[in-house]
Scaffold this motif. Sequence first.
Motif: not given
Length: 279
Positions: A25, A30, A34, A58, A61
Amino acid sequence: MPVRVEPLEGPVGALIHGLDSARPLGAQDFATVEQAMFDHVAIVIPELEENVPWLHDFGRRFGHLVPHVLDQYHHPQTHEISIIARNDGTHQSRTTGKPAGAFWHSDLSYEAEPSDAIFLYAQKVPGQGGDTLVANMALAYEKLPAATKARIADLTATHRWGWNTGGATPALTPEQLATHPDVVHPVVRAHPRTGRKILFVNPGYTMKLNELPQAEGEALLTELFEHALQPEFQYCHSWSNKMLLGLDNRSSMHCAVDDYTDPRRMLRMIVGNTEKTGH
């Protein structure tokens, strides 16, 4: 192909298109994911092929992952992922009592540092039932009467593991219990990334309001729960296999619906509190 966000109708949720668990990713994708969680409280990623290392990366992150206190349900590949199973015949599976999470709660509100986010990945879902309900606690706060906002502005609440869960949480071992004393949190929190005020109480773990006499505090908690659980603040998530659901745990509470007998198996990641780590 860049990630695309498709808001769902209602007060919670957005579909995320364009993620592939076979490739890393990127930073921009990302950031989009988010931000979608901040904006919509819940993100739904359908048709995501199972890849435990990818899921683990993931989740990381978003911040450091917290092993759940119930270490008997940890995933064999990593203690930062746990298994939530019912009726599927594995040693992690529950076959009696309520399924895990079948009560309204916010993950780790019983900890000194509550969770920022949680992720659930569906390995096996029932043919019928087994939905997850999500309530938008930022919107619930916004819609409170001004007098109630003033009344709760400076209140704190005590949270306890398994306080009002109706048998849906196992009893802790003495060792687990020793690391999980009662904790106190403000009734109203500000989201560290968005600044929105949030009603931070939940029926499963919030046991009392500390500054009020018992009867008055219980009545006010009941009033707050009834307000927050109005349909206008809720999203009903219907599961499919290979689906990932992410919740901004600071801005929501959720409940697993206990209405199925078929096997159900999920992987769960819990993102810890990142305010102190500066993530």
